[in-house]
Design a protein around this motif. Structure first.
Motif, short mmCIF file in Angstrom:
data_model
loop_
_atom_site.label_atom_id
_atom_site.label_comp_id
_atom_site.label_asym_id
_atom_site.label_seq_id
_atom_site.Cartn_x
_atom_site.Cartn_y
_atom_site.Cartn_z
N GLU A 228 0.69 19.51 -120.09
CA GLU A 228 0.61 19.75 -121.53
C GLU A 228 1.17 18.61 -122.36
O GLU A 228 1.08 18.61 -123.57
CB GLU A 228 1.36 21.05 -121.87
N ASP A 243 5.80 14.89 -125.64
CA ASP A 243 6.96 14.83 -124.74
C ASP A 243 8.20 14.49 -125.57
O ASP A 243 8.32 13.38 -126.09
CB ASP A 243 6.69 13.72 -123.69
N SER A 244 9.08 15.45 -125.69
CA SER A 244 10.33 15.16 -126.43
C SER A 244 11.51 15.00 -125.48
O SER A 244 12.53 14.42 -125.85
CB SER A 244 10.61 16.26 -127.46
N ASN A 245 11.38 15.50 -124.26
CA ASN A 245 12.53 15.42 -123.35
C ASN A 245 12.87 13.99 -122.94
O ASN A 245 14.05 13.61 -122.94
CB ASN A 245 12.26 16.22 -122.07
N GLY A 292 8.62 21.50 -114.27
CA GLY A 292 8.05 21.62 -112.92
C GLY A 292 9.03 22.02 -111.84
O GLY A 292 8.77 21.83 -110.66
N GLY A 340 12.37 22.35 -117.90
CA GLY A 340 11.52 21.71 -118.92
C GLY A 340 11.85 22.04 -120.36
O GLY A 340 11.65 21.20 -121.25
N HIS A 341 12.34 23.23 -120.62
CA HIS A 341 12.62 23.57 -122.01
C HIS A 341 13.59 22.56 -122.61
O HIS A 341 14.58 22.20 -121.96
CB HIS A 341 13.24 24.98 -122.11
P1 AMP Z 1 8.33 23.92 -117.07
O1 AMP Z 1 9.73 23.91 -116.57
O2 AMP Z 1 7.52 22.79 -116.57
O3 AMP Z 1 7.67 25.24 -116.81
O4 AMP Z 1 8.44 23.76 -118.63
C1 AMP Z 1 9.11 24.73 -119.40
C2 AMP Z 1 8.78 24.55 -120.86
O5 AMP Z 1 9.27 23.31 -121.30
C3 AMP Z 1 7.29 24.53 -121.15
O6 AMP Z 1 7.06 25.22 -122.34
C4 AMP Z 1 6.99 23.08 -121.32
O7 AMP Z 1 5.89 22.84 -122.14
C5 AMP Z 1 8.24 22.55 -121.93
N1 AMP Z 1 8.40 21.17 -121.60
C6 AMP Z 1 8.34 20.63 -120.36
N2 AMP Z 1 8.50 19.31 -120.41
C7 AMP Z 1 8.68 18.98 -121.69
C8 AMP Z 1 8.90 17.77 -122.36
N3 AMP Z 1 8.98 16.61 -121.70
N4 AMP Z 1 9.05 17.78 -123.71
C9 AMP Z 1 8.98 18.95 -124.36
N5 AMP Z 1 8.79 20.14 -123.79
C10 AMP Z 1 8.63 20.17 -122.46
#
Ligand code: AMP
Ligand code: MG
Length: 448
Positions: A228, A243-245, A292, A340-341
């Motif tokens: 995404e 991507d904000s992380n 992930g 990811g959050h």
């Molecule tokens: P995940 O741990 O991959 O299931 O991600 C958990 C949530 O964090 C999802 O809503 C992702 O879209 C969001 N997320 C994951 N990576 C990033 C990122 N680099 N920047 C912003 N939001 C993210």
């Protein structure tokens, strides 16, 4: 895979067992600010190295003016001048003599005090007596500036003066900075692990150093995972987010003095993430992934750690946010797999990555930990939780009291509450906390 949850403290303890010894490098003094000192600074010499005058005035023998008073002036012959930077005078100050000295100038032998310029009266050159002042010092004009406080109403009368009149006694040692008064030879001034602030740079410079040994920061790379995610600059698209992380993590590392690279965005395919890990594991000391790491259908971090023979330090936390946060050793590198959050990545960085990175940078363990304090909650925090929860807050001083207020609802999917946060508070398991509750606060903006 079974993922046994560990407490925040246990997770950190396991991480800190894997800190590699930091490597040293030399950098120019001008580039050293903010770096971590790698070798002790031991004073090679006394500072000051010689007796210096602390003021502009006249070096005298205090015993000569012992009985001086307003109605009992004592006249001293001026036998020389020493400016800052001059070598010491080639003759001692004898009874009834004075030597004009500037701030920072070597105080001549024999003299044991310096009378401030403002506290002497020049004697007119005409009645200057027998001494040819300054004559022994070739080419040096003997110029006297009367004190601003005296009769001339602030105007400076300039005239060579052969003698001065003193109308008050002076304590032995007054206005004389003794050798070693500031620093004694052999003294340990700075220890390894110290972050070099401007005062430390001054100390190195005072000893004439042009470079300094510092620790090399660990090589860190940030990897974003998620189909995404979008890179900045590309147009928004349905279902996608920017991507904000990664930018947040690179910024947080930069604040610590650790430059980090970005690998970019890796799609949710095991081949893509596996390729990234294989490439990066030998080139970096620290890999930070975000996303992930859960047990979802597209969460490939854990299967890949296993496939690459990584040693998992922990794979689940007994806290929120970031329960799936995991840390593993991959070869010689450490992998921090943050959830990811945005709120989970933010908290995970500060609680786990920061202490590791600071330790790897050579900061001693007690200062590599998050600085913490007890604070008072200004408003109730109503979210119940079975697990301890770490919540972004803004702290401020209310008189001597440290008070905190959550910057949002402590929702890890929210980004806006991270921006104003300067702290993180720990909410213990239960129904939340009432106004006035004492909370454990981690201070975000303090350095080691
Ligand atoms: P995940 O741990 O991959 O299931 O991600 C958990 C949530 O964090 C999802 O809503 C992702 O879209 C969001 N997320 C994951 N990576 C990033 C990122 N680099 N920047 C912003 N939001 C993210
Ligand atoms: Mg994902």
């Amino acid at each position: 895979m079974e993922r046994t949850p560990v407490s925040m403290e246990e997770a950190l303890a396991r991480i800190l067992r894997h800190v590699p010894p930091p490597l040293k490098e030399r950098v120019g003094l001008a580039e050293a600010a903010g770096r971590i000192l790698a070798e002790p600074l031991v004073a090679e010499a006394d500072v000051p190295a010689f007796r210096r005058s602390g003021v502009d005035g006249y070096a005298v023998r205090s015993q000569d003016v012992l009985g001086a008073a307003a109605d009992r002036p004592i006249r001293l012959r001026v036998v020389g001048t020493v400016q800052a930077g001059d070598p010491p005078l080639d003759r001692p100050v004898g009874p009834g003599e004075a030597v004009r000295v500037m701030t920072g100038a070597p105080v001549p032998d024999g003299a044991d005090a310096v009378v401030m310029l403002e506290h002497v009266e020049p004697e007119a050159p005409a009645d200057g007596g027998d001494e040819a002042v300054g004559a022994s010092e070739a080419g040096k004009a003997e110029v006297f500036f009367t004190a601003k406080s005296r009769g001339s109403g602030g105007r400076r009368a300039e005239a060579p003066s052969a003698a001065i009149v003193v109308r008050r006694p002076i304590e032995m040692g007054k206005n004389v900075i003794e050798p070693g008064e500031d620093v004694r030879r052999g003294e340990r001034l700075l220890s390894p692990g110290e972050r070099l602030r401007s005062g430390a740079i001054a100390l190195f410079a005072a000893y004439g150093y042009s470079s300094v040994a510092v620790f090399r920061p660990p090589r860190v790379v940030v990897i974003s995972t998620g189909d995404e995610l979008l890179e900045p600059g590309v147009p928004p698209a349905p279902g996608k987010i920017y991507d904000s992380n990664a930018p947040m993590l690179v910024a947080a590392l930069r604040v610590l003095g650790v430059p980090a690279d970005r690998y970019g965005i890796v799609p949710d395919r095991p081949e893509a993430l596996g390729a990234a890990f294989r490439l990066l594991v030998d080139r970096y000391d620290v890999l930070i992934t975000t996303g992930g790491v859960s047990d979802g259908d597209y969460d490939w971090v854990h299967p890949l750690i296993a496939e690459l023979g990584g040693e998992v330090l922990f794979s689940r936390l007994q806290m929120k946010p970031g329960q799936p946060t995991s840390v593993a050793r991959l070869g010689r590198a450490m992998l921090f797999a943050l959830a990811g959050h945005p709120g989970a990545s933010f908290v995970g960085f500060h609680l786990f990555v920061r202490p590791f990175v600071l330790s790897a940078l050579g900061v001693p363990p007690e200062r590599a930990r998050m600085p913490e304090a007890e604070a008072t909650l200004e408003v109730p925090f109503g979210r119940r939780s079975k697990l301890p929860r770490v919540v972004p807050v803004r702290y401020r001083f209310d008189g001597p009291r440290l008070v905190v207020r959550p910057t949002g609802r402590g929702r890890s999917s929210h980004i806006a509450e991270l921006a104003p946060a300067n702290g993180l508070m720990v909410v213990p398991p239960g129904e939340g906390l009432p106004e006035g509750a004492a909370v454990r606060l981690f201070v975000l903006d303090a350095l080691d």
